[in-house]
Design a protein around this motif. Structure first.
Motif, PDB file in Angstrom:
ATOM      1  N   VAL A  38      -9.349   3.067  -3.283  1.00  0.00           N
ATOM      2  CA  VAL A  38      -8.794   2.063  -2.370  1.00  0.00           C
ATOM      3  C   VAL A  38      -8.465   0.761  -3.078  1.00  0.00           C
ATOM      4  O   VAL A  38      -9.109   0.403  -4.056  1.00  0.00           O
ATOM      5  CB  VAL A  38      -9.787   1.741  -1.227  1.00  0.00           C
ATOM      6  N   GLY A  39      -7.454   0.081  -2.577  1.00  0.00           N
ATOM      7  CA  GLY A  39      -7.213  -1.301  -2.980  1.00  0.00           C
ATOM      8  C   GLY A  39      -5.935  -1.520  -3.755  1.00  0.00           C
ATOM      9  O   GLY A  39      -5.393  -2.607  -3.751  1.00  0.00           O
ATOM     10  N   PRO A  88      -2.564   0.858  -6.096  1.00  0.00           N
ATOM     11  CA  PRO A  88      -2.101   2.186  -6.491  1.00  0.00           C
ATOM     12  C   PRO A  88      -2.998   2.727  -7.617  1.00  0.00           C
ATOM     13  O   PRO A  88      -3.382   1.990  -8.516  1.00  0.00           O
ATOM     14  CB  PRO A  88      -0.684   1.930  -7.002  1.00  0.00           C
ATOM     15  N   ASP A 128      -6.911   9.068  -1.587  1.00  0.00           N
ATOM     16  CA  ASP A 128      -6.277   7.808  -2.004  1.00  0.00           C
ATOM     17  C   ASP A 128      -5.878   7.105  -0.713  1.00  0.00           C
ATOM     18  O   ASP A 128      -4.880   7.438  -0.089  1.00  0.00           O
ATOM     19  CB  ASP A 128      -5.066   8.139  -2.882  1.00  0.00           C
ATOM     20  N   TRP A 170      -4.336   1.100   2.989  1.00  0.00           N
ATOM     21  CA  TRP A 170      -4.478   0.259   4.183  1.00  0.00           C
ATOM     22  C   TRP A 170      -4.581  -1.176   3.757  1.00  0.00           C
ATOM     23  O   TRP A 170      -4.396  -1.497   2.574  1.00  0.00           O
ATOM     24  CB  TRP A 170      -5.666   0.709   5.030  1.00  0.00           C
ATOM     25  N   GLU A 211      -5.262  -6.374   7.337  1.00  0.00           N
ATOM     26  CA  GLU A 211      -4.639  -6.494   8.653  1.00  0.00           C
ATOM     27  C   GLU A 211      -4.653  -5.192   9.439  1.00  0.00           C
ATOM     28  O   GLU A 211      -4.524  -5.200  10.661  1.00  0.00           O
ATOM     29  CB  GLU A 211      -3.169  -6.929   8.492  1.00  0.00           C
ATOM     30  N   ASP A 241       4.433  -4.020   1.495  1.00  0.00           N
ATOM     31  CA  ASP A 241       4.414  -3.031   0.411  1.00  0.00           C
ATOM     32  C   ASP A 241       5.735  -2.272   0.325  1.00  0.00           C
ATOM     33  O   ASP A 241       6.357  -1.979   1.344  1.00  0.00           O
ATOM     34  CB  ASP A 241       3.304  -1.996   0.644  1.00  0.00           C
ATOM     35  N   ARG A 264       3.294  -4.377  -3.968  1.00  0.00           N
ATOM     36  CA  ARG A 264       3.771  -5.450  -3.108  1.00  0.00           C
ATOM     37  C   ARG A 264       5.213  -5.818  -3.433  1.00  0.00           C
ATOM     38  O   ARG A 264       5.610  -5.822  -4.597  1.00  0.00           O
ATOM     39  CB  ARG A 264       2.892  -6.696  -3.298  1.00  0.00           C
ATOM     40  N   GLY A 300      -7.813  -4.946  -7.312  1.00  0.00           N
ATOM     41  CA  GLY A 300      -7.942  -4.571  -5.909  1.00  0.00           C
ATOM     42  C   GLY A 300      -8.119  -5.757  -4.978  1.00  0.00           C
ATOM     43  O   GLY A 300      -8.305  -5.578  -3.783  1.00  0.00           O
TER      44      GLY A 300
HETATM   45  C1  WT7 Z   1      -2.969  -4.298  -0.185  1.00  0.00           C
HETATM   46  C2  WT7 Z   1      -3.961  -4.716   0.859  1.00  0.00           C
HETATM   47  C3  WT7 Z   1      -7.385  -1.915   1.966  1.00  0.00           C
HETATM   48  C4  WT7 Z   1      -8.608  -2.475   1.467  1.00  0.00           C
HETATM   49  C5  WT7 Z   1      -8.556  -3.158   0.157  1.00  0.00           C
HETATM   50  C6  WT7 Z   1      -7.398  -4.087  -0.063  1.00  0.00           C
HETATM   51  C7  WT7 Z   1      -2.788  -2.528  -1.695  1.00  0.00           C
HETATM   52  C8  WT7 Z   1      -4.522  -0.946  -0.780  1.00  0.00           C
HETATM   53  C9  WT7 Z   1      -3.888   0.939  -1.632  1.00  0.00           C
HETATM   54  C10 WT7 Z   1      -3.649   2.279  -2.079  1.00  0.00           C
HETATM   55  C11 WT7 Z   1      -1.735   1.510  -3.172  1.00  0.00           C
HETATM   56  C12 WT7 Z   1      -2.979  -0.059  -2.026  1.00  0.00           C
HETATM   57  C13 WT7 Z   1      -1.489  -2.678  -0.935  1.00  0.00           C
HETATM   58  C14 WT7 Z   1      -1.907  -3.384   0.339  1.00  0.00           C
HETATM   59  N1  WT7 Z   1      -3.405  -1.218  -1.488  1.00  0.00           N
HETATM   60  N2  WT7 Z   1      -4.819   0.353  -0.864  1.00  0.00           N
HETATM   61  N3  WT7 Z   1      -4.470   3.297  -1.772  1.00  0.00           N
HETATM   62  N4  WT7 Z   1      -2.563   2.508  -2.847  1.00  0.00           N
HETATM   63  N5  WT7 Z   1      -1.910   0.234  -2.801  1.00  0.00           N
HETATM   64  O1  WT7 Z   1      -7.089  -4.804   1.099  1.00  0.00           O
HETATM   65  O2  WT7 Z   1      -6.815  -7.125   0.193  1.00  0.00           O
HETATM   66  O3  WT7 Z   1      -5.852  -6.463   2.419  1.00  0.00           O
HETATM   67  O4  WT7 Z   1      -4.866  -5.615   0.280  1.00  0.00           O
HETATM   68  O5  WT7 Z   1      -3.643  -3.556  -1.199  1.00  0.00           O
HETATM   69  O6  WT7 Z   1      -0.607  -3.466  -1.667  1.00  0.00           O
HETATM   70  O7  WT7 Z   1      -0.869  -4.096   0.956  1.00  0.00           O
HETATM   71  P1  WT7 Z   1      -6.169  -6.080   1.032  1.00  0.00           P
END
Ligand code: WT7
Length: 634
Positions: free
Chosen positions: A370-371, A373, A395, A398, A401, A485, A500, A509
Motif C-alpha cells: 500500500v501507499g 506503486p 496491491d 486507495w 479520502e 492519480d 500522481r 508512501g
Molecule cells: C496516494 C494516496 C492509501 C493509504 C496510504 C496512502 C498512492 C496508494 C497505491 C497503490 C499505487 C498508490 C496514490 C494515491 N497510492 N496506494 N497500491 N498503488 N499508488 O494514502 O497518503 O492518502 O496517498 O497514494 O497516488 O493517490 P495517501
C-alpha cells in the motif's frame, strides 16, 4: 460477521449486484453490524455540492460493533500482541475484554474532563496499543479524533490543532523509535504555546523520562484511569456524524482535514478488510503502518477490529536492531497476513535475501502492499523471498479520502499481475478521463482516475472548508470524484496506477505537497524563491528535489543548505526534508512568470537533452546554469 467472497465468480456476481442495485447491496452489508436505530434511507447523494449520506438517520456507536459484540462472544480472544521497539522488552497481550475495559475507563476520564459529543481531540502518540484505545475511547464518547503522526513537528501539530479547534490532546512522555527516544511531550508543549483552544493534556508514560508538567492542564493517563469510573454505555451517534479528521497534503495550500463519518466508514472499512485480506478466525494479521496515517486508521484500528481480528502492533522500525526485525516478528507470532509499503520492501531488499532466509516465514498466507506503486522488482522479491511463491500479493490502491481500499485483488481470488492493483471492489465504479474530461470507454486506455458513484467511506468534506473539498475533488470533472492519480486500464480491464498527476509527491508512501515544502523552505532567511519537484528514488519511490534561489550572503552554500534542512524539519517534520538541494540563480519561467516544473522534473532526473519545448521561456539561459549546478552536485 462478514463472510468473505469465496470465488472469482462470486466476486463478479457481487460486483454486478453492487452496480445495478447499490442500495440493496449496501443495506445487506450494513445489516451485519450493531445499530441502535435503523436508517430510513440507504443513500442520498450528489457530487455537485458535494453531499453524500449513507444509512440516513441510522443511529449507532461504532465501538458497539468493535468491542461489545466481540466481548459477548469471545472476550478472551487476543486483540493485540504488542511488540515493543526494543526486542528485549517483554511483549504484551491485550484481549478484546481488556481493550473494552480500558476504552470504557478512558471514556470515564474524558467525561471527567468535560469532553462531549462533537468535541475534537488530538492524538499525538507513539505506535502503541494505547493509541488504538484512545481512538476508540473518542469514538465511544462521540468525540472526533484527529490523530497526528508523531513524526510531525510542533508547528505542524499546532496548525492541525488550530484548524480543528481541539480542546484536548492525548499524548505520551516520549517515544522509542529505533535507537532514538523522541521527546513527544515537549513537542506538544511547544505546539500548545500557539493553540489557545486546548484545555486538557493526558500523558501516557511510555519512556518514563522527565517532562514538564503544567498543573491544571496536564494529567497522567495511569492516575486518571485509576480514578475514573468506567462508563459502559456508548453514546448514540448519527450515521453521518463525523468519526474523525485526518490531515493530508494536497497540491496547494496547507494540509486539509479530511472528514469521515461513522456509518459508511464502519461498513466499508470492515467490508474491504474482510474481502481483500480474506482474514479467517485464528489468523494473525500484522500491518506495519502507524495509526497516524489512514492505513493505520482503517487497517489497524477499525477494519480488523470490526472483524474481531487478532493483530500485532509494532512500535519500532524495520531496521532496529537489525534489518530482520519484521521477519523475526512474523516468525515469533506466526503472522499469516503481512501488510506493508513498497518503500519498506525496497529498503529491506537492499540488505539481501540472506536476512529473511534466517527466519521461518511459513506461517504467511497473504502479503499486502500500500501507499505507492510497487515496482516489479520489489513485487517479485516480496513474492519469492518473503512469500515463498505461495502467497498472493494484494496491491491495494486507495487514499486518505477514500477511507478504504477501492482497487485491489481479493487474496487467492483475483488473478495477479505484478504492479497492477487489478480490479475494483464491489460498489466501486472507476472511470478514466482524458484532459478534457471525456470518459474513456473500453480497454487499453490511459487517463486520470475518477470515480463516478459514491462508496460508503468517501470523504464527506474538508474540515471547516467545504468549498475546498468541492474544488479539490469534484470541480475538475463534473459529477466525478477526481483522485489525482493517473491510471491505465489494460486489455482485460485491469487497472494499473501510474502515479500522481498533480503537484503531490509520494515519499516513502507519504504524501507531501510541493507547495507546502516550498513554503517551509522559503521561511529560511536567505531564500528568495524555491521550486520543489519529485524525482525517482531507489528506496523512497520519490525523493524531494529543491531548487532554491538565495540572496547574496556571507554564508557558504553548505551552511545555507543545512539551515534549509533544519527549517523544513521545524516547519513540517523530518519526512519533508529535501534529498537534494541546488542553489541556482534563476528558475525556468514562462513570460507570464509561471515556473515550468516539467523542465525541473526532467533535470532532477538528470535528463538535460530532451527538455521539450523551451521556446516559451523568458530566459532560456537559466537552463545552462541549473545544469552546471546539478552536475556539480553529483
Ligand atoms: C496516494 C494516496 C492509501 C493509504 C496510504 C496512502 C498512492 C496508494 C497505491 C497503490 C499505487 C498508490 C496514490 C494515491 N497510492 N496506494 N497500491 N498503488 N499508488 O494514502 O497518503 O492518502 O496517498 O497514494 O497516488 O493517490 P495517501
Amino acid at each position: 460477521m462478514i463472510t468473505p467472497i469465496q470465488s472469482f465468480e462470486q466476486y463478479l456476481e457481487a460486483y454486478e449486484q453492487s452496480i445495478t442495485q447499490p442500495e440493496a447491496y449496501w443495506e445487506n452489508q450494513a445489516a451485519q453490524f450493531l445499530w441502535k436505530e435503523k436508517w430510513s434511507k440507504v443513500l442520498d447523494w450528489n457530487f455537485t455540492e458535494p453531499s453524500v449520506q449513507w444509512f440516513v438517520n441510522g443511529k449507532l456507536n461504532i465501538t458497539d460493533s468493535i468491542l461489545d459484540r466481540h466481548v459477548q462472544t469471545h472476550p478472551d480472544k487476543v486483540a493485540f500482541y504488542f511488540e515493543p521497539n526494543h526486542p528485549e522488552e517483554a511483549r504484551q497481550v491485550y484481549t478484546y475484554l481488556e481493550v473494552y475495559e480500558q476504552v470504557c475507563r478512558l471514556v470515564g476520564v474524558l467525561k471527567s474532563k468535560g469532553i462531549k459529543k462533537g468535541d475534537r481531540i488530538c492524538l499525538y502518540m507513539p505506535m502503541i496499543p494505547e493509541l488504538a484505545i484512545a481512538v476508540l475511547a473518542c469514538a465511544r464518547i462521540g468525540a472526533i479524533h484527529s490523530v497526528v503522526f508523531a513524526g510531525f513537528s510542533a508547528q505542524s501539530l499546532a496548525e492541525r490543532m488550530n484548524d480543528c479547534g481541539a480542546t484536548m490532546v492525548i499524548t505520551s512522555d516520549g517515544a522509542f523509535r529505533g535507537q532514538k527516544t523522541i521527546p513527544i511531550k515537549s513537542i506538544v508543549d511547544e505546539a500548545l504555546e500557539h493553540v489557545p483552544s486546548v484545555q486538557h493534556v493526558l500523558v501516557y508514560q511510555r519512556t518514563n523520562e522527565t517532562i514538564a508538567f503544567k498543573e491544571g492542564r496536564d494529567d497522567y493517563w495511569a492516575t486518571a484511569m485509576e480514578q475514573a469510573s468506567s462508563v459502559y454505555v456508548s453514546e448514540a451517534m448519527d450515521s453521518e456524524d463525523p468519526l474523525f479528521i485526518l490531515y493530508t497534503s494536497g497540491s496547494t495550500g496547507k494540509p486539509k482535514g479530511v472528514v469521515h463519518t461513522i456509518g459508511g466508514y464502519m461498513v466499508y472499512s470492515a467490508f474491504s478488510f474482510a474481502h481483500v485480506f480474506q482474514y479467517q478466525p485464528g489468523d494473525i494479521y500484522f500491518c506495519t503502518a502507524d495509526i497516524g496515517w489512514i492505513t493505520g486508521h482503517s487497517y489497524v484500528v477499525y477494519g480488523p477490529m470490526l472483524n474481531g481480528a487478532t493483530q500485532v502492533i509494532f512500535e519500532g522500525i524495520p531496521t532496529h536492531p537489525t534489518p530482520g526485525r519484521f521477519w523475526e516478528i512474523v516468525e515469533k507470532y506466526n503472522v499469516t497476513h503481512f501488510y506493508t509499503a513498497p518503500t519498506a520492501i525496497r529498503s529491506l531488499m537492499s540488505f539481501g535475501t540472506s536476512i529473511p532466509k534466517q527466519y521461518n516465514l511459513s506461517s504467511l498466507k497473504v502479503l499486502g502492499s500500500v501507499g505507492e506503486p510497487i515496482n516489479e522488482e520489489a513485487w517479485h522479491w516480496y513474492h519469492d523471498t518473503i512469500g515463498n511463491q505461495q502467497c498472493p500479493i494484494v496491491d491495494t490502491w486507495w487514499q486518505t479520502e477514500t477511507g478504504g481500499i477501492l482497487i485491489s485483488p481479493l487474496a487467492n481470488i483475483t488473478p495477479l499481475i505484478p504492479s497492477y492493483a487489478t480490479l475494483p471492489l464491489p460498489g466501486v465504479q472507476p472511470v478514466l478521463v482524458d484532459a478534457n474530461g471525456t470518459i474513456l470507454e473500453g480497454n487499453e486506455v490511459e487517463g486520470n482516475l475518477c470515480l463516478k458513484f459514491p462508496w460508503p467511506s468517501i470523504l464527506r468534506t474538508t474540515w471547516g472548508d467545504h468549498q475546498r473539498c468541492q474544488q479539490t475533488y469534484f470541480a475538475a470533472y463534473p459529477n466525478l470524484y477526481f483522485t489525482g492519480d493517473g491510471c491505465k486500464r489494460d486489455h482485460n480491464g485491469y487497472y494499473r496506477i501510474i502515479g500522481r498527476v498533480d503537484d503531490v509527491i509520494n515519499v516513502s508512501g507519504h504524501r507531501l505537497g510541493t507547495a507546502e515544502i516550498e513554503s517551509a523552505i522559503n521561511e529560511q532567511v536567505d531564500v528568495v524563491e524555491s521550486a520543489v519537484v519529485g524525482f525517482p528514488h531507489d528506496i523512497k519511490g520519490q525523493g524531494i528535489f529543491a531548487y532554491v534561489i538565495c540572496t547574496p550572503s556571507e554564508s557558504n552554500e553548505e551552511a545555507i543548505k543545512r539551515d534549509i534542512l533544519q527549517m523544513v524539519t521545524k516547519v513540517i517534520g523530518p519526512i519533508a526534508k529535501p534529498d537534494k538541494i541546488v542553489i541556482v540563480s534563476g528558475l525556468p519561467k514562462t513570460r507570464s512568470g509561471k515556473i515550468m516544473r516539467r523542465i525541473l522534473r526532467k533535470m532532477a532526473e538528470g535528463e538535460f537533452h530532451q527538455l521539450g519545448d523551451t521556446s516559451t521561456l523568458l530566459d532560456p539561459g537559466v537552463i545552462e546554469g541549473i545544469k552546471e549546478k546539478i552536475i556539480a552536485l553529483g
